[in-house]
Design a protein around this motif. Structure first.
Motif, PDB file in Angstrom:
ATOM      1  N   GLN A  39      -1.831   1.148  -6.710  1.00 14.79           N
ATOM      2  CA  GLN A  39      -2.871   2.161  -6.601  1.00 14.79           C
ATOM      3  C   GLN A  39      -2.481   3.122  -5.626  1.00 14.79           C
ATOM      4  O   GLN A  39      -1.915   2.524  -4.538  1.00 14.79           O
ATOM      5  CB  GLN A  39      -4.069   1.369  -6.279  1.00 14.79           C
ATOM      6  CG  GLN A  39      -4.754   0.512  -7.205  1.00 14.79           C
ATOM      7  CD  GLN A  39      -5.354   1.268  -8.460  1.00 14.79           C
ATOM      8  OE1 GLN A  39      -5.981   2.372  -7.966  1.00 14.79           O
ATOM      9  NE2 GLN A  39      -5.296   0.786  -9.810  1.00 14.79           N
ATOM     10  N   HIS A  40      -3.016   4.277  -5.696  1.00 16.91           N
ATOM     11  CA  HIS A  40      -2.600   4.994  -4.374  1.00 16.91           C
ATOM     12  C   HIS A  40      -4.081   5.457  -3.776  1.00 16.91           C
ATOM     13  O   HIS A  40      -4.864   5.777  -4.084  1.00 16.91           O
ATOM     14  CB  HIS A  40      -2.114   6.608  -5.265  1.00 16.91           C
ATOM     15  CG  HIS A  40      -1.985   7.682  -3.878  1.00 16.91           C
ATOM     16  ND1 HIS A  40      -1.214   7.360  -2.753  1.00 16.91           N
ATOM     17  CD2 HIS A  40      -2.438   8.905  -3.522  1.00 16.91           C
ATOM     18  CE1 HIS A  40      -1.052   8.384  -1.841  1.00 16.91           C
ATOM     19  NE2 HIS A  40      -1.980   9.316  -2.377  1.00 16.91           N
ATOM     20  N   TYR A  41      -4.134   5.004  -2.419  1.00 14.65           N
ATOM     21  CA  TYR A  41      -5.349   4.886  -1.813  1.00 14.65           C
ATOM     22  C   TYR A  41      -5.495   6.283  -0.786  1.00 14.65           C
ATOM     23  O   TYR A  41      -4.431   6.450   0.020  1.00 14.65           O
ATOM     24  CB  TYR A  41      -5.395   4.072  -0.931  1.00 14.65           C
ATOM     25  CG  TYR A  41      -5.925   2.607  -1.946  1.00 14.65           C
ATOM     26  CD1 TYR A  41      -7.244   2.158  -2.033  1.00 14.65           C
ATOM     27  CD2 TYR A  41      -4.741   1.873  -2.430  1.00 14.65           C
ATOM     28  CE1 TYR A  41      -7.401   0.872  -2.708  1.00 14.65           C
ATOM     29  CE2 TYR A  41      -4.752   0.741  -3.042  1.00 14.65           C
ATOM     30  CZ  TYR A  41      -6.187   0.285  -3.406  1.00 14.65           C
ATOM     31  OH  TYR A  41      -6.412  -0.811  -3.995  1.00 14.65           O
ATOM     32  N   VAL A  42      -6.362   7.147  -0.817  1.00 10.69           N
ATOM     33  CA  VAL A  42      -6.463   8.154   0.072  1.00 10.69           C
ATOM     34  C   VAL A  42      -7.832   7.960   0.840  1.00 10.69           C
ATOM     35  O   VAL A  42      -8.836   7.946   0.546  1.00 10.69           O
ATOM     36  CB  VAL A  42      -6.678   9.524  -0.724  1.00 10.69           C
ATOM     37  CG1 VAL A  42      -6.834  10.783   0.193  1.00 10.69           C
ATOM     38  CG2 VAL A  42      -5.530   9.723  -1.732  1.00 10.69           C
ATOM     39  N   PHE A  43      -7.387   7.840   2.292  1.00  7.84           N
ATOM     40  CA  PHE A  43      -8.309   7.580   3.307  1.00  7.84           C
ATOM     41  C   PHE A  43      -8.599   8.917   4.086  1.00  7.84           C
ATOM     42  O   PHE A  43      -7.869   9.821   4.056  1.00  7.84           O
ATOM     43  CB  PHE A  43      -7.983   6.431   4.113  1.00  7.84           C
ATOM     44  CG  PHE A  43      -7.870   5.258   3.392  1.00  7.84           C
ATOM     45  CD1 PHE A  43      -8.753   4.758   2.342  1.00  7.84           C
ATOM     46  CD2 PHE A  43      -7.064   4.202   3.830  1.00  7.84           C
ATOM     47  CE1 PHE A  43      -8.397   3.562   1.589  1.00  7.84           C
ATOM     48  CE2 PHE A  43      -6.651   2.999   3.351  1.00  7.84           C
ATOM     49  CZ  PHE A  43      -7.490   2.706   2.044  1.00  7.84           C
TER      50      PHE A  43
END
Length: 472
Positions: A39-43
């Motif tokens: 998964q690619h997480y963007v915070f």
């Protein structure tokens, strides 16, 4: 009253349609997306235009990617900086749109307000993890404590103390060893405000310096932090969050200022005819004042305003923990720290919570800490950075780190007006302090007792009934 205030805040937030003072630096993505088998997480990190804070978080996330890859995970993480001009406008809009950033960087008054409303989470799982407990002293970790919960995680901090012109002591006949011993005595709580006054008087009377003791030229937070001197070095606040109002402590503080004028060591017009350019550009760096109540950033401020070199400042000025009122009191160095905070968005799932923690762990890496502290005149918050070769090479910063054990902050209060609000965010309080100090600096004005009584009336009116305790 506390529950009613929280309910009203939530209602206001829910109904709010104000425009937020925020701009997004990158994309509008704020969730996990598929990246291969991972998964690619963007915070998002919401912060002001002081870029070193969000940049540290962004770099810490990049390092997390390397760590994840080394662990065999295909997850990736990215952090975007959301530039915020006014959190008081931005927060309600984020809540209305259900689009909270995962992290923010701010001072505790904003963080606590939204923690009470349920949008900031307890980050004890970060502050109490192995990385923070090993690297950050407990009193600095506790800067994030509010209502017994870690709604904040210490990011960076300054300290306030006394700065002394060393050549004046040498001109008085002191040796280098005597100066070092005197500073150590101050650290041990054996140098009093009366001792400081006597030395300042000698320097002025002998023509070594023009002034003895000087202060900031206008109202601000410094007075409140130094006020702890007159409270035995203790934060004047009880376990209920009520402000402890001591008439005698106020009288003692105002007496100190008036006595300085009467002794001829502080100009009576310090708060009316002096300005920052005069002080930082001439009086302080050129040794015209024996000492002043200042801040860790004074070195950089004087260098920028006067053109003196770093080496010159290190050679000619020494830092001293705020002298005590009475021997046996605790020296104190007030601080107003910046904190990281995690919103409810950071807990949307277990991996988001974990990756936010690991990003904040990575922020404690030595090179990132040196950027946050050394490069921006902040106290080293990790033992590793304080002991590093780069930090120790800066004699001024190295010496100031001796005061970490004495550093404190005012706690926010669950009541109407806490000390943080009174001492950091209240124009009315600043004006009351300024008025009291102006009168104290005028020996022909009313007695300090009468001035103290007037000040206390204004202060407790701003605090509100039930939010203070008068102890004498």
């Amino acid at each position: 009253m506390k529950k009613l205030s929280i309910i009203m805040l939530v209602l206001v937030l829910a109904m709010s349609s104000v425009f937020a003072g925020a701009t997004r630096e990158k994309s509008d993505v704020g969730s996990a997306g598929v990246a291969g088998d991972g998964q690619h997480y963007v915070f998002r990190i919401a912060a002001t235009d002081e870029a070193w804070r969000p940049n540290a978080i962004i770099e810490a996330a990049r390092r997390l990617n390397a760590q994840l890859a080394a662990e065999g995970s295909k997850d990736t993480v990215e952090v975007e900086w959301e530039l915020v001009d006014d959190f008081k406008n931005s927060f309600p809009l984020w809540i209305q749109e259900k689009n909270l950033p995962e992290m923010i960087a701010h001072k505790q008054s904003i963080i606590y307000k939204y923690a009470q409303a349920g949008y900031i989470v307890d980050a004890g799982y970060v502050v109490n993890d192995a990385t923070y407990t090993e690297k950050v002293p407990k009193n600095l970790r506790d800067f994030g404590l509010m209502d017994g919960k870690y709604y904040g995680i210490v990011c960076d901090t300054e300290a306030r103390f006394v700065i002394v012109y060393k050549p004046a002591l040498l001109a008085l006949g002191w040796t280098e060893d005597q100066i070092a011993a005197w500073r150590q005595s101050a650290i041990e709580g054996k140098v009093t405000t009366a001792d400081l006054q006597k030395l300042a008087k000698q320097a002025v009377d002998k023509g070594i310096t023009q002034y003895g003791i000087t202060t900031r030229p206008n109202n601000g937070a410094d007075w409140a932090f130094f006020y702890c001197t007159w409270s035995g070095g203790k934060t004047p606040q009880n376990e209920k969050g009520q402000n402890i109002v001591s008439r005698q402590a106020v009288i003692d503080a105002l007496t100190f200022y008036r006595t300085n004028v009467q002794m001829g060591i502080t100009p009576y017009n310090m708060l009316t005819d002096f300005n920052w350019d005069m002080l930082e550009g001439d009086i302080w760096p050129n040794g015209k004042s024996f000492c002043w109540y200042g801040i860790v950033a004074a070195k950089g401020d004087c260098m920028n305003a006067s053109g003196v070199s770093s080496e010159y400042f290190d050679e000619n000025f020494i830092s001293l923990p705020t002298p005590v009122h009475k021997v046996g009191d605790t020296p104190c160095c007030g601080s107003s720290p910046y904190l990281w905070a995690l919103t409810t968005a950071s807990q949307k799932d277990a991996k988001t919570a974990e990756y936010c923690r690991r990003i904040l762990d990575n922020v404690l890496d030595l090179d990132l800490q040196l950027i946050i502290s050394l490069d921006h005149a902040h106290i080293a918050i990790t033992t590793e950075s304080a002991n590093s070769e780069a930090y120790r090479a800066d004699k001024w910063m190295q010496a100031v780190n001796d005061f970490v054990p004495f550093m404190f902050k005012y706690q926010v209060s669950p009541l109407k007006e806490g000390l943080q609000d009174m001492y950091a965010d209240s124009k009315e309080y600043f004006n009351a302090v300024q008025e009291a100090m102006l009168k104290a600096n005028d020996p022909t004005a009313r007695s300090v007792e009468a001035i103290a009584d007037d000040f206390i009336k204004q202060a407790i009116f701003n605090m509100g009934e039930g939010n203070y305790v008068i102890v004498d």
